[in-house]
Scaffold this active site. Structure first.
Site, PDB file in Angstrom:
ATOM      1  N   GLY A  12       0.394  -0.583   0.370  1.00 33.28           N
ATOM      2  CA  GLY A  12      -0.116  -0.169   0.203  1.00 33.28           C
ATOM      3  C   GLY A  12       1.110   1.035  -0.426  1.00 33.28           C
ATOM      4  N   PHE A  13       0.041   2.132   0.204  1.00 34.86           N
ATOM      5  CA  PHE A  13       1.016   3.528   0.423  1.00 34.86           C
ATOM      6  C   PHE A  13       1.745   3.830   1.146  1.00 34.86           C
ATOM      7  CE2 PHE A  13      -0.159   7.760   2.201  1.00 34.86           C
ATOM      8  CZ  PHE A  13       0.920   9.157   1.488  1.00 34.86           C
ATOM      9  N   ILE A  14       1.766   3.651   2.438  1.00 34.75           N
ATOM     10  CA  ILE A  14       2.797   3.790   3.676  1.00 34.75           C
ATOM     11  C   ILE A  14       3.892   2.371   3.361  1.00 34.75           C
ATOM     12  CG2 ILE A  14       3.360   4.175   6.103  1.00 34.75           C
ATOM     13  CD1 ILE A  14      -0.024   5.624   5.979  1.00 34.75           C
ATOM     14  N   GLY A  15       3.357   1.165   2.782  1.00 36.57           N
ATOM     15  CA  GLY A  15       4.103   0.031   2.763  1.00 36.57           C
ATOM     16  C   GLY A  15       5.322   0.522   1.857  1.00 36.57           C
ATOM     17  N   ASP A  62      -4.015 -12.872   1.824  1.00 37.44           N
ATOM     18  CA  ASP A  62      -5.378 -11.313   2.889  1.00 37.44           C
ATOM     19  C   ASP A  62      -4.403 -12.259   4.592  1.00 37.44           C
ATOM     20  OD1 ASP A  62      -7.023 -11.472   4.749  1.00 37.44           O
ATOM     21  OD2 ASP A  62      -8.139 -10.837   2.748  1.00 37.44           O
ATOM     22  N   VAL A  63      -4.919 -10.961   5.511  1.00 35.26           N
ATOM     23  CA  VAL A  63      -3.918 -11.164   6.728  1.00 35.26           C
ATOM     24  C   VAL A  63      -5.067 -11.898   7.153  1.00 35.26           C
ATOM     25  CG1 VAL A  63      -4.666  -8.986   7.291  1.00 35.26           C
ATOM     26  CG2 VAL A  63      -3.227  -9.509   8.346  1.00 35.26           C
ATOM     27  N   ALA A  83      -1.778  -3.578   7.000  1.00 35.76           N
ATOM     28  CA  ALA A  83      -2.819  -3.616   6.356  1.00 35.76           C
ATOM     29  C   ALA A  83      -3.865  -3.801   7.221  1.00 35.76           C
ATOM     30  CB  ALA A  83      -2.614  -5.052   6.664  1.00 35.76           C
ATOM     31  N   THR A  86      -9.273   1.270   5.283  1.00 32.72           N
ATOM     32  CA  THR A  86      -9.273   2.631   5.678  1.00 32.72           C
ATOM     33  C   THR A  86     -10.030   3.763   5.989  1.00 32.72           C
ATOM     34  OG1 THR A  86      -8.173   2.914   4.170  1.00 32.72           O
ATOM     35  CG2 THR A  86      -6.326   1.789   6.046  1.00 32.72           C
ATOM     36  N   TYR A 188     -14.417   2.601  11.635  1.00 33.09           N
ATOM     37  CA  TYR A 188     -12.888   1.954  11.736  1.00 33.09           C
ATOM     38  C   TYR A 188     -12.019   2.987  13.165  1.00 33.09           C
ATOM     39  CZ  TYR A 188      -8.161   4.125   9.365  1.00 33.09           C
ATOM     40  OH  TYR A 188      -7.115   3.725   9.936  1.00 33.09           O
TER      41      TYR A 188
HETATM   42  N1  NAD Z   1      -2.817   7.423   4.582  1.00 33.72           N
HETATM   43  C1  NAD Z   1      -3.673   7.435   5.738  1.00 33.72           C
HETATM   44  O1  NAD Z   1      -3.586   9.202   6.143  1.00 33.72           O
HETATM   45  C2  NAD Z   1      -3.707   7.091   7.279  1.00 33.72           C
HETATM   46  C3  NAD Z   1      -3.932   7.767   8.332  1.00 33.72           C
HETATM   47  C4  NAD Z   1      -4.160   6.857   9.568  1.00 33.72           C
HETATM   48  C5  NAD Z   1      -3.988   5.140  10.267  1.00 33.72           C
HETATM   49  N2  NAD Z   1      -3.809   5.021   8.697  1.00 33.72           N
HETATM   50  C6  NAD Z   1      -3.060   3.702   8.938  1.00 33.72           C
HETATM   51  O2  NAD Z   1      -1.705   2.945   8.099  1.00 33.72           O
HETATM   52  C7  NAD Z   1      -2.250   1.900   7.346  1.00 33.72           C
HETATM   53  C8  NAD Z   1      -1.237   2.408   6.118  1.00 33.72           C
HETATM   54  O3  NAD Z   1      -2.614   2.909   5.110  1.00 33.72           O
HETATM   55  P1  NAD Z   1      -2.112   2.801   3.831  1.00 33.72           P
HETATM   56  O4  NAD Z   1      -2.338   4.926   3.910  1.00 33.72           O
HETATM   57  O5  NAD Z   1      -0.814   3.151   3.264  1.00 33.72           O
HETATM   58  O6  NAD Z   1      -3.026   2.416   2.550  1.00 33.72           O
HETATM   59  P2  NAD Z   1      -2.681   1.247   1.677  1.00 33.72           P
HETATM   60  O7  NAD Z   1      -4.393   1.033   1.708  1.00 33.72           O
HETATM   61  O8  NAD Z   1      -2.964   3.063   1.052  1.00 33.72           O
HETATM   62  O9  NAD Z   1      -2.645   0.351   2.312  1.00 33.72           O
HETATM   63  C9  NAD Z   1      -3.000  -0.904   2.788  1.00 33.72           C
HETATM   64  C10 NAD Z   1      -2.672  -1.863   2.026  1.00 33.72           C
HETATM   65  O10 NAD Z   1      -3.243  -2.496   2.994  1.00 33.72           O
HETATM   66  C11 NAD Z   1      -3.419  -3.930   2.268  1.00 33.72           C
HETATM   67  N3  NAD Z   1      -4.412  -4.223   2.833  1.00 33.72           N
HETATM   68  C12 NAD Z   1      -5.761  -4.552   2.515  1.00 33.72           C
HETATM   69  N4  NAD Z   1      -7.238  -5.534   3.199  1.00 33.72           N
HETATM   70  C13 NAD Z   1      -5.802  -6.897   3.132  1.00 33.72           C
HETATM   71  C14 NAD Z   1      -6.110  -7.462   3.170  1.00 33.72           C
HETATM   72  N5  NAD Z   1      -7.425  -8.301   4.296  1.00 33.72           N
HETATM   73  N6  NAD Z   1      -4.989  -8.868   3.554  1.00 33.72           N
HETATM   74  C15 NAD Z   1      -4.403  -8.513   3.384  1.00 33.72           C
HETATM   75  N7  NAD Z   1      -3.676  -7.230   2.483  1.00 33.72           N
HETATM   76  C16 NAD Z   1      -4.797  -6.196   3.170  1.00 33.72           C
HETATM   77  C17 NAD Z   1      -4.034  -3.171   1.044  1.00 33.72           C
HETATM   78  O11 NAD Z   1      -4.005  -4.362  -0.090  1.00 33.72           O
HETATM   79  C18 NAD Z   1      -3.307  -2.035   0.844  1.00 33.72           C
HETATM   80  O12 NAD Z   1      -2.444  -2.202   0.197  1.00 33.72           O
HETATM   81  C19 NAD Z   1      -3.718   1.792   7.909  1.00 33.72           C
HETATM   82  O13 NAD Z   1      -3.507   0.960   9.004  1.00 33.72           O
HETATM   83  C20 NAD Z   1      -4.234   2.761   8.465  1.00 33.72           C
HETATM   84  O14 NAD Z   1      -5.226   2.361   9.234  1.00 33.72           O
HETATM   85  C21 NAD Z   1      -3.569   5.758   7.791  1.00 33.72           C
END
Ligand code: NAD
Ligand code: ZN
Length: 377
Positions: A12-15, A62-63, A83, A86, A188
């Site tokens: 994902g984005f942060i990952g 899937d997680v 994971a 969101t 959420y």
């Molecule tokens: N982006 C923000 O503004 C923000 C703010 C606060 C907290 N967060 C937290 O940071 C974390 C990462 O967020 P992000 O912005 O990178 O989101 P994102 O949606 O870009 O990344 C999440 C990743 O998790 C994967 N995913 C979703 N469901 C899954 C499942 N069932 N099994 C395996 N993988 C799964 C998705 O494919 C995706 O690649 C999340 O836990 C989110 O709650 C993000």
């Protein structure tokens, strides 16, 4: 031997931003991610750079598949648990699903750590400012107060600002510290708060070090442009590029703390590497509020858009008015200071967006779903 990090949700984005940085610093990386179509589009592919980079061990799963997770955890030193589903508003009508992916899967992960052979010594959790609900405010008479969610009646009357819970007087938003009383206002948020408790309590009892990071609104290159349910800047960017109207809720003066993804990566790495982070729960943000109207205008300018944002007076139930991070704890514990200014971050974000394929706009559809459920007026 270099440390081995498992990043759930790492595609994902942060990952992806985190993986890139950790690889450069010599870590071994495994990523477990199901490439959810809501995030990665209907034909999900790994971020190309990651795909080309044979150094990442990618597990497409899937997680919630605990068998796969069990195998993945066998040789790992640190888990960065990202994971999650969101979408705040979406969570209000996909309650069981959000609970399964965010809460139950975290419980299963901890069950594995409690009952199966593994080498995990540390867990870093991505939590969220959403667990606070409204942020901290100051009343002239009553000092620091934590107002509850704004009522439907209050929003209907366009009384946007929360009032003092004691005297009903006017309030001023102030930085929200970690000691604020949590008051999740969405499913959420409730699942993120549950994740915090599960990880902190299980970590304590298992002797696994934990660090919980509460992110504010994260933005930057690599943000999903497909997900219409979250990411205000990516939703706006698509509409600006399409020359569509840019509807701004309430009076536009509601504010958020926009933090660049590089600063989030910095905080996660500090939390992974520092013993001082053990057992800590820390805010991560820019530490400054920016109104939604201001950020929309900044983005229109950066993308060379022609349509100015339009304040509509519409609103969504459960939205907060203001929340921005008090960074004193994370400064004291991890010596963290945000490095990316909003001006530079938005320029860089706009340049990246412009290099990406133009996605469909999903905002109208997402809002329709909310209206149908009487969650938006
Ligand atoms: N982006 C923000 O503004 C923000 C703010 C606060 C907290 N967060 C937290 O940071 C974390 C990462 O967020 P992000 O912005 O990178 O989101 P994102 O949606 O870009 O990344 C999440 C990743 O998790 C994967 N995913 C979703 N469901 C899954 C499942 N069932 N099994 C395996 N993988 C799964 C998705 O494919 C995706 O690649 C999340 O836990 C989110 O709650 C993000
Ligand atoms: Zn008061």
């Amino acid at each position: 031997m270099n440390k081995h990090i498992l990043i759930t949700g790492g595609a994902g984005f942060i990952g992806t931003n985190l993986s890139r940085k950790l690889l450069a610093d010599g870590y071994r990386i495994s990523v477990l991610d199901n490439l959810s179509p809501q995030i990665h589009g209907p034909y999900p592919q790994l971020d190309e750079a990651m795909l080309r980079d044979g150094r990442i061990h990618f597990i497409r799963a899937d997680v919630r598949q605990s068998g796969v997770l069990e195998q993945a955890l066998q040789t790992v030193d640190t888990v960065v648990h990202l994971a999650a589903e969101t979408g705040t508003a979406q969570s209000m009508y996909q309650i069981a699903h959000y609970n399964e992916v965010n809460t139950q899967a975290t419980a299963q992960l901890l069950d594995i750590l409690a009952n199966k052979p593994n080498t995990v010594k540390k867990i870093v959790l991505a939590s969220s400012r959403s667990i606070y609900g409204e942020g901290a405010y100051a009343c002239l008479t009553h000092g620091t107060v934590y107002p509850g969610a704004r009522s439907a009646a209050q929003l209907k009357n366009h009384q946007w600002d929360p009032l003092c819970p004691t005297c009903n007087g006017p309030l001023r938003a102030i930085p929200t510290p970690e000691t604020a009383r949590p008051s999740p206002a969405s499913i959420y948020a409730a699942t993120k708060y549950a994740q915090e408790d599960l990880i902190r309590i299980a970590g304590d009892s298992l002797g696994i070090s934990t660090a919980i990071l509460r992110f504010q609104n994260v933005y930057g290159a690599g943000q999903s442009l497909n997900n219409p349910y979250t990411g205000i800047l990516s939703i706006f960017s698509t509409r600006i590029r399409r020359g569509m109207s840019l509807p701004i809720f309430e009076d536009g003066l509601e504010s958020r703390d926009f933090v660049h993804v590089n600063d989030i990566v910095q905080a996660i790495q500090l939390a992974m590497e520092s013993d001082a982070a053990s057992g800590a729960t820390l805010n991560v943000g820019a530490g400054e509020p920016t109104s939604v109207l201001d950020i929309a205008n900044l983005l229109v300018d950066a993308l060379g858009g022609t349509v100015r944002p339009e304040v509509t007076g519409q609103y969504r139930l459960g939205d907060i008015r203001h929340c921005y991070a008090d960074l004193s704890q994370i400064k004291a514990t991890l010596n963290f200071t945000p490095q990316v200014s909003l001006a530079r971050g938005i320029e860089e974000f706009a340049a990246w967006v412009s290099s990406q394929p133009l996605p469909e706009d999903g905002l109208d559809k997402a809002n329709e779903e909310l209206k149908k459920r009487k969650m938006m007026s």
